[in-house]
Design a protein around this motif. Structure first.
Motif, short mmCIF file in Angstrom:
data_model
loop_
_atom_site.label_atom_id
_atom_site.label_comp_id
_atom_site.label_asym_id
_atom_site.label_seq_id
_atom_site.Cartn_x
_atom_site.Cartn_y
_atom_site.Cartn_z
N ALA A 122 34.50 42.76 42.53
CA ALA A 122 35.41 41.63 42.34
C ALA A 122 36.78 42.11 41.86
CB ALA A 122 34.81 40.64 41.33
N LEU A 123 36.80 43.09 40.95
CA LEU A 123 38.07 43.65 40.47
C LEU A 123 38.81 44.33 41.62
CD1 LEU A 123 36.99 45.20 37.04
CD2 LEU A 123 37.89 42.92 37.51
N ASP A 124 38.08 45.02 42.46
CA ASP A 124 38.68 45.67 43.63
C ASP A 124 39.32 44.64 44.55
OD1 ASP A 124 39.36 47.29 45.75
OD2 ASP A 124 37.31 47.79 46.31
N LYS A 125 38.61 43.53 44.76
CA LYS A 125 39.12 42.48 45.65
C LYS A 125 40.39 41.85 45.10
CE LYS A 125 37.58 38.35 48.14
NZ LYS A 125 36.45 37.41 48.38
N LEU A 126 40.45 41.69 43.78
CA LEU A 126 41.61 41.04 43.16
C LEU A 126 42.81 41.97 43.03
CD1 LEU A 126 39.80 39.05 40.32
CD2 LEU A 126 40.99 38.05 42.28
N THR A 127 42.56 43.26 42.80
CA THR A 127 43.65 44.19 42.47
C THR A 127 43.80 45.33 43.45
OG1 THR A 127 42.25 45.62 41.10
CG2 THR A 127 43.25 43.70 40.03
N THR A 128 42.87 45.53 44.36
CA THR A 128 42.79 46.66 45.29
C THR A 128 42.64 48.00 44.57
OG1 THR A 128 45.17 47.09 45.59
CG2 THR A 128 44.16 45.40 47.00
N VAL A 129 42.16 47.97 43.34
CA VAL A 129 41.82 49.20 42.64
C VAL A 129 40.35 49.50 42.95
CG1 VAL A 129 41.58 50.36 40.41
CG2 VAL A 129 43.46 48.75 40.78
N PRO A 130 40.06 50.55 43.69
CA PRO A 130 38.67 50.83 44.06
C PRO A 130 37.83 51.20 42.85
CG PRO A 130 40.09 52.64 44.73
CD PRO A 130 41.00 51.54 44.25
N PRO A 131 36.52 50.93 42.90
CA PRO A 131 35.65 51.16 41.74
C PRO A 131 35.75 52.55 41.14
CG PRO A 131 34.48 49.91 43.40
CD PRO A 131 35.79 50.29 44.02
N GLY A 156 50.18 44.39 33.91
CA GLY A 156 50.97 43.31 33.35
C GLY A 156 50.65 41.94 33.91
N LYS A 157 49.74 41.82 34.86
CA LYS A 157 49.38 40.54 35.46
C LYS A 157 47.99 40.13 35.01
CE LYS A 157 49.05 38.17 39.94
NZ LYS A 157 49.16 38.32 41.42
N GLU A 158 47.83 38.86 34.67
CA GLU A 158 46.53 38.37 34.20
C GLU A 158 45.72 37.77 35.35
OE1 GLU A 158 45.11 34.92 31.17
OE2 GLU A 158 46.28 36.53 30.26
N TYR A 159 44.43 38.06 35.34
CA TYR A 159 43.52 37.58 36.38
C TYR A 159 42.31 36.93 35.72
CZ TYR A 159 45.97 40.96 39.43
OH TYR A 159 46.90 41.67 40.13
N THR A 160 41.60 36.13 36.53
CA THR A 160 40.32 35.55 36.10
C THR A 160 39.27 35.90 37.14
OG1 THR A 160 41.41 33.69 34.99
CG2 THR A 160 39.09 33.42 35.57
N THR A 219 40.94 44.85 29.71
CA THR A 219 42.06 45.45 30.43
C THR A 219 41.53 46.37 31.52
OG1 THR A 219 43.47 45.39 28.47
CG2 THR A 219 44.11 46.92 30.22
N LEU A 220 42.14 46.31 32.68
CA LEU A 220 41.79 47.20 33.79
C LEU A 220 42.94 48.17 34.01
CD1 LEU A 220 40.05 48.05 36.26
CD2 LEU A 220 41.31 46.33 37.58
#
Length: 352
Positions: free
Chosen positions: A53-62, A34-38, A94-95
């Protein structure tokens, strides 16, 4: 040399754009929980960098990431460049994925898999190969070096000495059998490669010594202290140490298959300390893949393992290596040497 001034001068040099290839950048937008990122990426970046980069922003590992709406069909492999995805600036996707928890993990177990690995490529065996040329000319790799230089803060443990060469020395399985040390199976003195301190004392009159280990800072410091390489009364001094932070991921081929691994780029050191260069630097490591960007400066040493065995106690690799390093130190430049032939050189030097 003052480290602050060296870093300032080096950054100004390394970050100048006049001699750097132009890269195109795009900005992507995505939603997670529900949160938007760039996220901003260069066209020379890889899918691997996007996931990081997605991991760094959301802490969702690859390994937990499910990316929806970025490309049609399945996401290309990690080695694919962002340029190959042909993405429009501002593309939305979407992630989906569960963020990594913050549970405690033993740092020793986190470090070991990276360094105790039989999958290797010895780039020093063919330093003029097409693969090496591509590595050196890759815009992403050049940018990663600049970014590492800008982020790195080197604390000099002992002053750099005028006119000395530079020895960049790996730690795990090069001069130390790491597994029994971190597990406590053997005391530190029995985990060290035979002749370690004698080797360092023999080369110290000719070389400033840097230890660069693919491990975390806290464990690097602990290992060096337990081995008596720092904080002890020895006839050698360690100039500075580097941990895994300045290393970055590159993409190779091994037996025709994609192979992702980390690299130790000597250009990072040379930019910060310009008195060192390809003319007076040698990098000793048991993993030849760490030489990917500097194959001419790499010398692959046989790994030291099973320190508890009779075979390991009879290891004389460092004794021979000291002969080679003191020999080449008498030459004005190292560039004429093929370090993968070092044992032949030592053999000739030992002839009556």
């Amino acid at each position: 040399m003052e480290i602050e001034q060296a870093a300032t001068d080096a950054e100004a040099t390394s970050l100048s754009v006049s001699d750097q290839p132009e890269e195109k950048w795009i900005s992507l937008r995505f939603v997670h929980s529900g949160k938007e990122y760039t996220v901003d990426l260069a066209d020379s970046d890889r899918v691997f960098d996007l996931k990081a980069a997605l991991d760094k922003l959301t802490t969702v590992p690859p390994e937990r990431q499910k990316i929806i709406g970025l490309v049609k069909g399945k996401l290309p492999p990690d080695q694919a460049t962002i340029r190959e995805l042909n993405l429009a600036n501002g593309k939305k996707f979407t992630l989906i994925g569960t963020p990594q928890g913050h549970e405690y993990k033993d740092p020793a177990t986190l470090d070991l898999p990276d360094v105790f690995n039989d999958l290797d490529i010895d780039f020093s065996a063919d330093p003029n190969s097409e693969a090496v040329r591509k590595f050196k000319n890759d815009s992403r790799n050049k940018r990663k070096i600049r970014e590492a230089v800008a982020a790195l803060n080197v604390n000099l443990m002992n002053p750099l000495r005028e006119g000395k060469r530079l020895l960049v020395l790996d730690l795990d399985y090069t001069i130390l059998d790491t597994k029994p040390l971190t597990s406590g199976a053997l005391p530190p003195s029995e985990c060290a490669r035979p002749g370690l301190h004698e080797f360092l004392e023999a080369v110290y009159p000719y070389y400033d010594i840097c230890v660069w280990s693919q491990t975390s800072w806290i464990w690097l410091e602990t290992k060096l202290s337990e081995l008596g390489m720092v904080g002890a009364d020895k006839e050698y001094k360690i100039a500075f140490v580097l941990d895994k932070k300045p290393m970055f991921t590159v993409f190779s081929k091994r037996d025709g298959q994609d192979f992702t691994h980390q690299v130790k780029a000597l250009k990072i050191i040379w930019t910060l300390f310009p008195q060192y260069s390809e003319h007076n630097t040698i990098h000793i490591d048991d993993l030849g893949r760490n030489f990917a960007l500097n194959p001419n400066e790499g010398l692959k040493i046989a790994p030291f393992r099973d320190a508890h065995t009779l075979r390991a106690s009879q290891d004389r690799e460092l004794e021979s290596l000291a002969i080679y390093l003191t020999h080449i130190a008498t030459f004005p430049s190292f560039t004429a040497f093929r370090h993968n032939e070092w044992k032949r050189v030592v053999g000739r030097l030992q002839l009556p």
